[in-house]
Design an enzyme around this catalytic site. Structure first.
Site, PDB file in Angstrom:
ATOM      1  N   ARG A  66       0.749  -1.217  -0.095  1.00 21.21           N
ATOM      2  CA  ARG A  66       0.086   0.017   0.219  1.00 21.21           C
ATOM      3  C   ARG A  66       0.848   1.308   0.007  1.00 21.21           C
ATOM      4  O   ARG A  66       0.559   2.189  -0.540  1.00 21.21           O
ATOM      5  CB  ARG A  66      -0.876  -0.172   1.148  1.00 21.21           C
ATOM      6  CG  ARG A  66      -2.190   0.806   0.837  1.00 21.21           C
ATOM      7  CD  ARG A  66      -3.274   0.513   2.042  1.00 21.21           C
ATOM      8  NE  ARG A  66      -2.732   0.695   3.287  1.00 21.21           N
ATOM      9  CZ  ARG A  66      -2.827  -0.216   4.304  1.00 21.21           C
ATOM     10  NH1 ARG A  66      -3.567  -1.295   3.991  1.00 21.21           N
ATOM     11  NH2 ARG A  66      -2.195  -0.099   5.511  1.00 21.21           N
ATOM     12  N   TYR A 120     -15.840  20.997 -10.800  1.00 23.50           N
ATOM     13  CA  TYR A 120     -16.184  19.814 -11.741  1.00 23.50           C
ATOM     14  C   TYR A 120     -17.380  19.311 -10.600  1.00 23.50           C
ATOM     15  O   TYR A 120     -17.422  19.486  -9.628  1.00 23.50           O
ATOM     16  CB  TYR A 120     -15.184  18.853 -11.687  1.00 23.50           C
ATOM     17  CG  TYR A 120     -15.435  17.382 -12.146  1.00 23.50           C
ATOM     18  CD1 TYR A 120     -15.920  17.385 -13.266  1.00 23.50           C
ATOM     19  CD2 TYR A 120     -14.864  16.418 -11.364  1.00 23.50           C
ATOM     20  CE1 TYR A 120     -15.869  15.922 -13.757  1.00 23.50           C
ATOM     21  CE2 TYR A 120     -14.958  15.231 -11.746  1.00 23.50           C
ATOM     22  CZ  TYR A 120     -15.450  14.926 -13.046  1.00 23.50           C
ATOM     23  OH  TYR A 120     -15.864  13.631 -13.306  1.00 23.50           O
ATOM     24  N   ASP A 192      -7.754  22.437  -8.796  1.00 27.80           N
ATOM     25  CA  ASP A 192      -7.910  21.601  -9.681  1.00 27.80           C
ATOM     26  C   ASP A 192      -7.336  21.995 -11.084  1.00 27.80           C
ATOM     27  O   ASP A 192      -7.690  22.893 -11.670  1.00 27.80           O
ATOM     28  CB  ASP A 192      -9.258  21.103  -9.804  1.00 27.80           C
ATOM     29  CG  ASP A 192      -9.602  19.868 -10.759  1.00 27.80           C
ATOM     30  OD1 ASP A 192      -8.759  19.769 -11.797  1.00 27.80           O
ATOM     31  OD2 ASP A 192     -10.658  19.214 -10.834  1.00 27.80           O
ATOM     32  N   LYS A 217      -6.681  12.187 -17.379  1.00 25.01           N
ATOM     33  CA  LYS A 217      -6.675  13.172 -18.583  1.00 25.01           C
ATOM     34  C   LYS A 217      -5.230  13.068 -19.257  1.00 25.01           C
ATOM     35  O   LYS A 217      -4.869  12.020 -19.957  1.00 25.01           O
ATOM     36  CB  LYS A 217      -7.171  14.248 -18.233  1.00 25.01           C
ATOM     37  CG  LYS A 217      -8.303  14.295 -17.209  1.00 25.01           C
ATOM     38  CD  LYS A 217      -9.659  13.736 -17.526  1.00 25.01           C
ATOM     39  CE  LYS A 217     -10.416  13.717 -16.596  1.00 25.01           C
ATOM     40  NZ  LYS A 217     -11.628  12.699 -16.516  1.00 25.01           N
TER      41      LYS A 217
HETATM   42  C1  LIG Z   1     -11.659  18.959 -14.000  1.00 27.41           C
HETATM   43  C2  LIG Z   1     -11.812  17.412 -13.604  1.00 27.41           C
HETATM   44  N1  LIG Z   1     -11.221  17.310 -12.493  1.00 27.41           N
HETATM   45  C3  LIG Z   1     -11.328  15.946 -12.119  1.00 27.41           C
HETATM   46  C4  LIG Z   1     -12.038  14.942 -12.606  1.00 27.41           C
HETATM   47  C5  LIG Z   1     -11.919  13.757 -12.108  1.00 27.41           C
HETATM   48  O1  LIG Z   1     -11.342  12.833 -12.498  1.00 27.41           O
HETATM   49  P1  LIG Z   1     -11.392  11.234 -12.561  1.00 27.41           P
HETATM   50  O2  LIG Z   1     -12.304  11.132 -13.550  1.00 27.41           O
HETATM   51  O3  LIG Z   1     -10.045  10.710 -12.736  1.00 27.41           O
HETATM   52  O4  LIG Z   1     -11.894  10.822 -11.215  1.00 27.41           O
HETATM   53  C6  LIG Z   1     -12.244  15.185 -14.182  1.00 27.41           C
HETATM   54  C7  LIG Z   1     -13.118  13.939 -14.923  1.00 27.41           C
HETATM   55  O5  LIG Z   1     -13.531  14.486 -15.940  1.00 27.41           O
HETATM   56  C8  LIG Z   1     -12.234  16.505 -14.524  1.00 27.41           C
HETATM   57  O6  LIG Z   1     -12.944  16.963 -15.547  1.00 27.41           O
END
Ligand SMILES: Cc1ncc(COP(=O)(O)O)c(C=O)c1O
Length: 403
Positions: A66, A120, A192, A217
């Protein structure tokens, strides 16, 4: 031991760093990219050694699966190196898991979170769901608030969460102004930074305390793994690590390896995504049936002046607003497209189109757009082919309108 790129004596260009970072000879041997070390149990030679390790700092030491292996450490180190001034990085099994750990590492019952209204949607749900259940209150703020954030900071405000550009609506925030207000009042900033990645916006160097990436992404870049990361400014990592250990967060070696593999080409991919996306955004702006294009690099897009001041470039995700029409007309457009897939997520090599309605996910910053909206992830196909595809889609949209 075979020669590997050495740790830099002086800062390197980020395009070089994505190639060299994290490739420590003791983790790679002669292999170019750190190989997959899968592990749960780690074996010790003696009871004394087992006890020694349990009491010691396990950073970059095999202890138990872990806590990771060189595969995970290498990716985490590489992501830290990409954020000048950062202390360290923790990896998570998804972007949402990373967002949750960052927030939980900072907030306690009784605290208030200032959350950008363009965050998000699952970040919003986390705040109004789990965090609310644990006695943490959330106040949403307009992404274009800038220095005005100071007026919202109260005695209980502990953290300010930013996402720039905003999800779906692409407002670019005035990060320096918000960071300055936060610092003046002792608040932690969490951002973010998935859209830009540290290559286009080094968040820690811009004063952010915790920089979150959905590595799913652009880091992974091939739509074949889920991964997240939080990179911490000096002094912020211990709480993040402890919270993440307590939550049991860990990433499988195979997924970390996919992240490392993707990282090596991230700079060239981002450049191509960015060039094609901007070309397509400009083309869309001139098409009949398109009311508005929301792309941070285009004049008139909200917060464009902050984009010009703070960002080294744009990535491949933006949105456009149709000039009237309804959901059925928008569906005709999207269903006609042949090169754009219909699906969630973005940052992979392939193009995607998604029907979106940002105002449905806003508390205070509703914009009242002129028509239905589409979000585009521009992939690595030839831009000419993507434009021809969109041309067909827009013709189908106009047929429904006139029909
Ligand atoms: C701006 C943004 N932050 C976070 C996430 C979350 O990422 P994950 O899909 O890997 O949980 C996304 C997913 O689309 C996103 O568009």
């Amino acid at each position: 031991m075979s020669k590997q790129p050495s740790n830099p004596a002086e800062p390197r260009n980020p395009a070089t760093q994505v190639v060299t970072a994290g490739r420590r000879p003791e983790w790679t041997g002669g292999v170019v990219n750190p190989p997959v070390w899968r592990a749960s149990t780690i074996l010790y030679d003696t009871v004394a050694e087992l006890r020694d390790r349990a009491g010691a700092d396990t950073h970059h030491k095999l202890f138990y699966g872990r806590r990771g292996t060189p595969t995970q450490w290498s990716l985490a180190d590489a992501l830290t190196e990409l954020e000048p001034g950062a202390e360290a990085t923790f990896l998570y099994p998804s972007g949402v898991a990373a967002l949750a750990a960052a927030l939980l590492s900072v907030l306690s019952p009784g605290d208030e979170l200032l959350l950008v209204d363009s965050a998000y949607d699952p970040t919003r749900s986390l705040a109004t769901g789990l965090l609310a259940r644990f006695g943490i209150t959330t106040r949403f703020y307009d992404p274009l608030i800038g220095a005005g954030i100071a007026a919202l900071i109260g005695p209980a405000t502990r953290a300010i969460f930013l996402e720039s550009p905003g999800s779906l609506s692409f407002e670019v925030q005035d990060v320096p102004a918000i960071v300055a207000a936060a610092r003046a009042r002792g608040c932690v900033t969490i951002m973010d930074n998935t859209w830009a990645t540290p290559l286009l916006f080094p968040a820690i160097a811009n004063g952010i305390d915790l920089s979150v990436l959905a590595c799913t992404k652009y880091v992974v870049g091939h739509s074949d793994a889920m991964l997240g990361s939080v990179t911490a400014a000096p002094g912020r990592f211990a709480a993040l690590r402890d919270t993440s250990f307590q939550l049991g967060q860990t990433v499988g070696a195979d997924d970390a390896w996919l992240g490392s593999r993707g990282l090596r080409t991230m700079a060239v991919r981002l450049a191509q995504h960015g060039t094609s996306a901007l070309r397509i955004a400009r083309w869309l702006r001139a098409q009949p049936g398109v009311a508005q294009v929301l792309h941070p690099a285009l004049p008139g897009s909200p917060g464009h002046e902050h984009f010009l001041r703070d960002f080294a470039g744009a990535s491949g995700l933006f949105a456009f607003v149709l000039d009237g029409g309804d959901d059925a007309a928008r569906a005709a457009l999207i269903d006609t497209l042949q090169l754009f897939g219909i699906g969630y997520s973005w940052g992979g090599f392939e193009s995607l189109a998604l029907p979106i309605d940002p105002d449905r996910h806003r508390s205070i910053a509703k914009r009242g757009y002129a028509g239905p909206m589409v979000r585009l992830q521009i992939g690595l196909e030839a831009a000419d082919d993507l434009i021809a595809d969109l041309d067909r889609g827009l013709a189908a949209f106009r047929d429904v309108l006139s029909g």
